[in-house]
Design an enzyme around this catalytic site. Structure first.
Site, PDB file in Angstrom:
ATOM      1  N   HIS A 275      37.962  46.953  40.952  1.00 39.70           N
ATOM      2  CA  HIS A 275      38.806  47.058  42.156  1.00 39.70           C
ATOM      3  C   HIS A 275      38.127  47.951  43.171  1.00 39.70           C
ATOM      4  O   HIS A 275      37.705  49.047  42.837  1.00 39.70           O
ATOM      5  CB  HIS A 275      40.170  47.675  41.798  1.00 39.70           C
ATOM      6  CG  HIS A 275      40.940  46.850  40.837  1.00 39.70           C
ATOM      7  ND1 HIS A 275      40.688  46.865  39.492  1.00 39.70           N
ATOM      8  CD2 HIS A 275      41.936  45.958  41.032  1.00 39.70           C
ATOM      9  CE1 HIS A 275      41.495  46.021  38.891  1.00 39.70           C
ATOM     10  NE2 HIS A 275      42.266  45.448  39.787  1.00 39.70           N
TER      11      HIS A 275
ATOM     12  N   LYS B 284      37.785  39.733  36.770  1.00 39.92           N
ATOM     13  CA  LYS B 284      38.684  39.931  37.912  1.00 39.92           C
ATOM     14  C   LYS B 284      38.010  40.875  38.905  1.00 39.92           C
ATOM     15  O   LYS B 284      37.607  41.980  38.532  1.00 39.92           O
ATOM     16  CB  LYS B 284      40.013  40.544  37.448  1.00 39.92           C
ATOM     17  CG  LYS B 284      40.956  40.830  38.606  1.00 39.92           C
ATOM     18  CD  LYS B 284      42.163  41.641  38.171  1.00 39.92           C
ATOM     19  CE  LYS B 284      43.034  41.949  39.376  1.00 39.92           C
ATOM     20  NZ  LYS B 284      44.009  43.005  39.100  1.00 39.92           N
TER      21      LYS B 284
END
Ligand code: NAP
Length: 508
Positions: free
Chosen positions: A111, A135
């Site tokens: 992230h 991700k």
């Protein structure tokens, strides 16, 4: 597939919300265990689950709120793996510390909360960490970041979820599964928007039909800046749903300097059509795309259609929509513009909406006059159209049969403004306001009170959107649907009724 995020502070509420999400149609849940006030009871969660669940304990630097020690966090992640959670989310720096065990799948994540990561390098390094799913989430700074993210997902050899956070990134959230992402995230509870730009389960499920987006879904949208309050996604997506079309319509916030690159890269998201709004209506015309006659005359377009060979064509549906709305109010056939021949029309304003209306009415034989606060713009429009220029100060002395407000006067929040006063209104005249928020502007209220005929901006908004829908799909949207939706959206009481109707449908 939609992955509903559940982020609760109390254990019991987390369990209840898991049940509720499944009952509402969620097929995968991410449990944000960092939100729990007390230590998660992992065994109890596993007993209660009815669909696959992801265990996530996000640290502050990655956008979470975990405030225990790192040792404790990793201990809980290992326990989630040992107990058999379906997925566990592991950030890149801890993925090597938590070994694979049993059937638990590893989502290896990265992230970046302040900018977009370098996607190629980032993906390569995560792919070395034994992932079942990769991700990557980064804060998008422009609309074209979506295209980079979607290309990365499409090229990935390991199933990859790529998210552009923030208001520029809505397209990546909805379209990920079209390009191969195994799922896309949304917040089950609207009070728990745990990342910038994260949409709610209801928005993703009802507005964008996120559970149905697949490789064959055709992509449409609206580009403009600002775009957050556009009603176009609501009207087009609802019409697609009613007609069971595998199509989705997205808001693209495109700033002026990004426009050329955005248009060049549209094919990366396989976009087939766009509505165009402020500030791009005139700028797109200068980019050498073919367009219809009104686009060439008015120098403004509000629609782009991309054909099967990738060629762009521009249209302007504002002019015909305004004419059809007026014709209906006049009791005439909305497709027969001959009824305007010889009618005296005063257009107030000389901006993006005034231009196509002035050209369309002039072409239909109306005697058009233009008045605008900035005289030079009105003069230049009148000259281009070949119609009369009226000084702004003289607008109330010009007794036209039809007066059209194409200025922003009266638009929310400045609802007490009107471009002309009631003393200049007569019973036999028609007053048309292109402003549609509020629906009944002060201009229209005064005209109605005078006993004159009125035409609302909602009529025109619905008519121009219907025309765009026909350009995009080749078929008519359901009759009256778009107007009804906009009226409901702009009237709080009617909006509540619609939401109650939807909730009831949900329970059946
Ligand atoms: P635009 O290109 O920015 O033009 C704005 C117009 O409003 C200009 O003529 C401007 O005059 C005038 N204006 C702004 N503030 C004014 C003031 N205080 N006093 C007098 N005139 C003022 O915007 P647009 O795209 O034409 O949009 C105009 C309106 O149309 C908006 O309210 C929009 O909501 C509405 N609209 C409706 C539809 C629909 O489907 N119903 C579609 C598009 C737009 P100057 O040239 O002097 O600045």
């Amino acid at each position: 597939m939609l992955c509903a995020i559940i982020a609760r502070q109390r254990h019991e509420t987390l369990l209840e919300e898991m049940d509720e999400a499944v009952a509402r149609g969620a097929k995968l849940l991410e449990l944000r265990l960092d939100f729990l006030r007390h230590e998660p009871r992992l065994g109890e969660i596993l007993k209660r689950k009815k669909v696959p669940v992801i265990a996530t304990l996000r640290r502050k630097e990655d956008g979470g709120i975990w405030n225990g020690t790192e040792e404790k966090r990793q201990q809980l992640l290992r326990a989630a793996v040992a107990l058999g959670f379906d997925y566990v989310d592991l950030e890149a720096d801890v993925a090597a510390e938590i070994p694979r065990f049993g059937p638990t799948k590893r989502i290896v994540s990265h992230h970046e909360m302040t900018e977009m990561p370098h996607l190629g390098e980032c993906w390569q390094s995560l792919s070395q960490l034994d992932p079942d799913v990769i991700k990557i989430a980064g804060l998008a700074g422009k609309a074209t970041d979506n295209f980079k993210m979607l290309r990365m997902i499409a090229k990935a050899e390991v199933p990859t979820v790529g998210i552009c956070m923030g208001e520029f990134g809505i397209a990546s959230r909805v379209l990920g599964p079209k390009f191969g992402a195994p799922f896309t995230y949304c917040a089950f509870n609207p009070e728990r928007i745990v990342a910038p730009g994260l949409m709610t389960f209801d928005q993703m499920n009802e507005l964008y039909r996120g559970n149905e987006v697949n490789a064959k879904t055709e992509v449409f949208g609206v580009m403009g800046d600002p775009i957050a309050h556009s009603m176009s996604p609501l009207v087009h997506n609802t019409a697609f749903r009613e007609l069971r079309m595998n199509r989705v319509y997205l808001p693209f916030r495109v700033t002026e300097h990004v426009l050329p690159k955005f248009l060049d890269k549209l094919s990366h998201a396989e976009v087939r059509g766009l509505s165009v709004t402020i500030p791009h209506k005139e700028a797109i015309v200068s980019r050498g795309m073919a367009g219809d006659e009104l686009v060439a005359m008015a120098g403004a377009a509000n629609t782009i259609h991309v054909d099967d060979h990738g060629a762009y064509r521009l249209y302007n549906t504002d002019g015909p929509a305004a004419m059809a709305s007026l014709l209906r109010a006049m009791g005439e056939d909305p497709s027969d513009s001959k009824a305007f021949a010889g009618r005296d029309v005063l257009i107030l304003g000389a901006g993006g909406v005034a231009r196509p209306i002035a050209f369309s009415l002039h072409q239909a034989g109306a005697i058009v006059s233009v008045a605008n606060r900035s005289a030079d713009r009105a003069q230049s429009l009148a000259h281009a159209v070949g119609c009369k220029f009226i000084d702004w100060g003289m607008r109330e002395s010009h007794l036209a049969e039809i007066v059209i407000n194409c200025t922003k006067l009266g638009m929310h929040p400045d609802v007490d403004e009107t471009p002309i006063q009631q003393s200049a209104m007569r019973e036999k005249m028609i007053f048309f306001d292109t402003v549609y928020n509020p629906i009944m502007t002060k201009f229209l209220l005064l005209a109605k009170d005078r006993g004159a005929k009125i035409v609302t901006g909602v009529e025109m908004f619905a008519a121009q959107a219907e025309a765009q829908f026909r350009i995009f799909t080749g078929v008519d949207p359901p009759a009256g649907l778009m107007k009804q939706l906009v009226e409901e959206e702009l009237s709080p009481a009617r909006k509540m009724l619609r939401e109650a109707r939807l909730a009831k449908k949900d329970q059946v």
